[in-house]
Design an enzyme around this catalytic site. Structure first.
Site, short mmCIF file in Angstrom:
data_model
loop_
_atom_site.label_atom_id
_atom_site.label_comp_id
_atom_site.label_asym_id
_atom_site.label_seq_id
_atom_site.Cartn_x
_atom_site.Cartn_y
_atom_site.Cartn_z
N HIS A 81 -5.40 -3.67 -2.42
CA HIS A 81 -5.39 -2.93 -2.89
C HIS A 81 -5.08 -3.48 -4.62
O HIS A 81 -5.02 -2.51 -5.60
CB HIS A 81 -3.60 -2.09 -3.15
CG HIS A 81 -4.11 -0.29 -2.02
ND1 HIS A 81 -4.42 0.30 -2.18
CD2 HIS A 81 -3.55 -1.01 -0.62
CE1 HIS A 81 -3.98 1.13 -1.61
NE2 HIS A 81 -4.05 0.40 -0.20
N SER A 116 1.05 -1.10 -0.12
CA SER A 116 0.21 0.03 -0.19
C SER A 116 1.04 1.54 0.14
O SER A 116 0.45 2.37 -0.71
CB SER A 116 -1.01 0.23 0.91
OG SER A 116 -0.32 -0.31 2.16
N LYS A 175 -12.03 0.17 -1.49
CA LYS A 175 -10.91 0.90 -2.04
C LYS A 175 -11.77 1.20 -3.31
O LYS A 175 -12.57 1.71 -3.64
CB LYS A 175 -9.56 0.03 -1.83
CG LYS A 175 -8.64 1.21 -0.46
CD LYS A 175 -6.96 0.23 -0.49
CE LYS A 175 -7.21 0.52 0.96
NZ LYS A 175 -6.26 -0.56 1.98
C1 LIG Z 1 -6.30 -0.62 3.62
C2 LIG Z 1 -5.54 -2.02 3.48
C3 LIG Z 1 -5.96 -3.04 4.42
C4 LIG Z 1 -7.49 -2.04 4.98
O1 LIG Z 1 -8.69 -2.03 3.95
P1 LIG Z 1 -9.93 -1.19 5.35
O2 LIG Z 1 -10.86 -1.69 4.44
O3 LIG Z 1 -9.61 -0.12 4.78
O4 LIG Z 1 -10.12 -1.80 6.42
C5 LIG Z 1 -5.97 -4.48 4.40
N1 LIG Z 1 -4.74 -4.72 3.51
C6 LIG Z 1 -4.19 -3.74 3.28
C7 LIG Z 1 -2.64 -3.81 2.53
C8 LIG Z 1 -4.62 -2.13 3.01
O5 LIG Z 1 -4.00 -1.28 1.72
#
Ligand SMILES: *Cc1c(COP(=O)(O)O)cnc(C)c1O
Length: 395
Positions: free
Chosen positions: A212, A184, A243
């Site tokens: 992602h 990320s 996302k």
């Molecule tokens: C953003 C993210 C999460 C968390 O996801 P949310 O739905 O925002 O809680 C988990 N793992 C990775 C790699 C992320 O980038």
């Protein structure tokens, strides 16, 4: 009452961060999250969202959320295991399982709880976890909660991961090999084919967090498992609905038994209330759009290629990125926050990221272009990067 405030040390820490220039003030979004949004009273090009496909404001998601609210109400009323499993929750899980071509799926309140709840539920203190050093915080927390042995390997170093598995050969307990699909903060892709092979060779459970990558990589956004063609070889696939999907939530895909087990034992599933109906309905609409509007993903990638090429041509260091997450590497945290502030003055929102989110000398301004950005908006953003970059002596 005139006792001394036992939390006064918190204020002292905040003051330290403020004087070091590493205190993060929250920017307030006044309106929807879109390619151009209004933050703190200023209209800016938004390069700081995870709204990869522009789905947060898609009319079909909004309509689905409104219709579900009218029909089912604003909240679900309970945790999933008591009385909070609505037909919409089951429909969403079936929809995702079908999309991912797996037996079953369980939806969590967030990607964070999906990771933390799953790792901690499937492992015990007798077990071992082999984990990439840059894995997401929710994986790290899940590992800690499981109380299993944690063995961290250098970023993307699959040979090191395999050596650790080899060393653990005679240790009691199970092994879990775990990686982010897309990282990320750097936007690079995990070496899935090599990691999957290592897990198979050593009988380890393979888990990939595709937060992602969902909606971004693979056919219609099916993620890194599809991108690399390693279907059926990853035991636990995590994704997020927060996302590219544009709403909120996380999910775990895998065998029917894995999902049934998580229904029985994953603590966020058991002890935290399920999504409001509007969330589940909007997510279902989003999966329909992934299949019906593939041009959004094409646009995301053409914008990504253009923006990266132009940043590199200006002389910026964009690190190891292979995806729409493009960091502009800066070094010290204070300098990254300064670049971010200059960009904001110029009309561009791009977040400065420093320790503890990334290593102390690896601070950066992170950009994420979306399918919704126009070339004109990207050009304006690039012009701002050029001016701010020169001002700070980065280019
Ligand atoms: C953003 C993210 C999460 C968390 O996801 P949310 O739905 O925002 O809680 C988990 N793992 C990775 C790699 C992320 O980038």
């Amino acid at each position: 009452m005139n006792r001394a405030d036992p939390l006064s040390y918190l204020g002292a820490r905040l003051a330290e961060w403020k004087s070091a220039g590493t205190y993060q003030r929250l920017r307030i979004l006044e309106g929807p999250s879109a390619a151009e949004s209004r933050f703190d009273g200023k209209d800016v090009i938004n390069l700081a969202s995870n709204n990869y496909l522009g789905l947060t404001t898609h009319p079909k998601l909004i309509e689905a959320a409104i219709a579900a609210t009218r029909k089912y109400g604003a909240g679900s009323g309970a945790v999933r295991t008591i009385s909070g499993t609505m037909e919409l929750h089951m429909e969403l899980e079936r929809r995702i399982a079908q999309f991912k071509n797996v037996e079953a799926c369980v939806v969590f309140q967030s990607g964070f709880t999906a990771n933390a709840g799953t790792v901690s539920a499937v492992l015990t203190p007798e077990d071992h976890i082999v984990s990439d050093e840059l894995n997401h915080a929710s994986i790290i927390d899940g590992c800690r909660l499981s109380r299993a042995g944690i063995h961290v390997f250098p970023h993307k170093d699959h040979a090191a991961a395999e050596r650790i598995l080899e060393e653990l050969r005679d240790a009691p307990g199970r092994r879990l090999l775990i990686t982010d699909g897309v990282f990320s903060m750097d936007g690079d892709i995990g070496p899935l084919p090599e990691l999957v092979a290592a897990a198979e060779k050593h009988g380890a459970i393979m888990m990939v967090d595709d937060a992602h990558a969902s909606g971004v990589l693979g056919r219609n956004g099916r993620g890194t498992i599809d991108h690399f063609g390693v279907h059926g070889r990853v035991d636990i696939q995590v994704g997020t609905l927060s996302k590219a999907i544009g709403v909120l939530g996380g999910y775990v895909c895998g065998s029917r038994d894995l999902i049934e087990y998580l229904y029985q034992r994953a603590r966020p599933f058991l002890f935290s209330t399920s999504h409001p109906p509007a969330v589940a309905a909007a997510c279902i609409a989003a999966f329909d759009i992934l299949e019906q509007e593939p041009e959004r993903i094409e646009r995301l990638w053409s914008n990504t290629r253009y923006f990266k090429q132009q940043l590199a041509a200006e002389g910026f260091d964009t690190g190891m990125s292979e995806t729409p997450i493009t960091p502009v590497m800066v070094g010290e945290a204070a300098r990254a926050f300064r670049l971010s502030a200059e960009l904001f003055r110029e009309g561009v929102l791009a977040t400065g990221i420093g320790f503890p989110t990334v290593a102390k000398d690896k601070a950066r301004v992170r950009t994420i272009v979306t399918a919704a950005h126009t070339t004109e908006q990207l050009d304006r953003a690039l012009e701002s990067f050029r001016r701010a970059g020169r001002l700070l002596g980065l280019i």
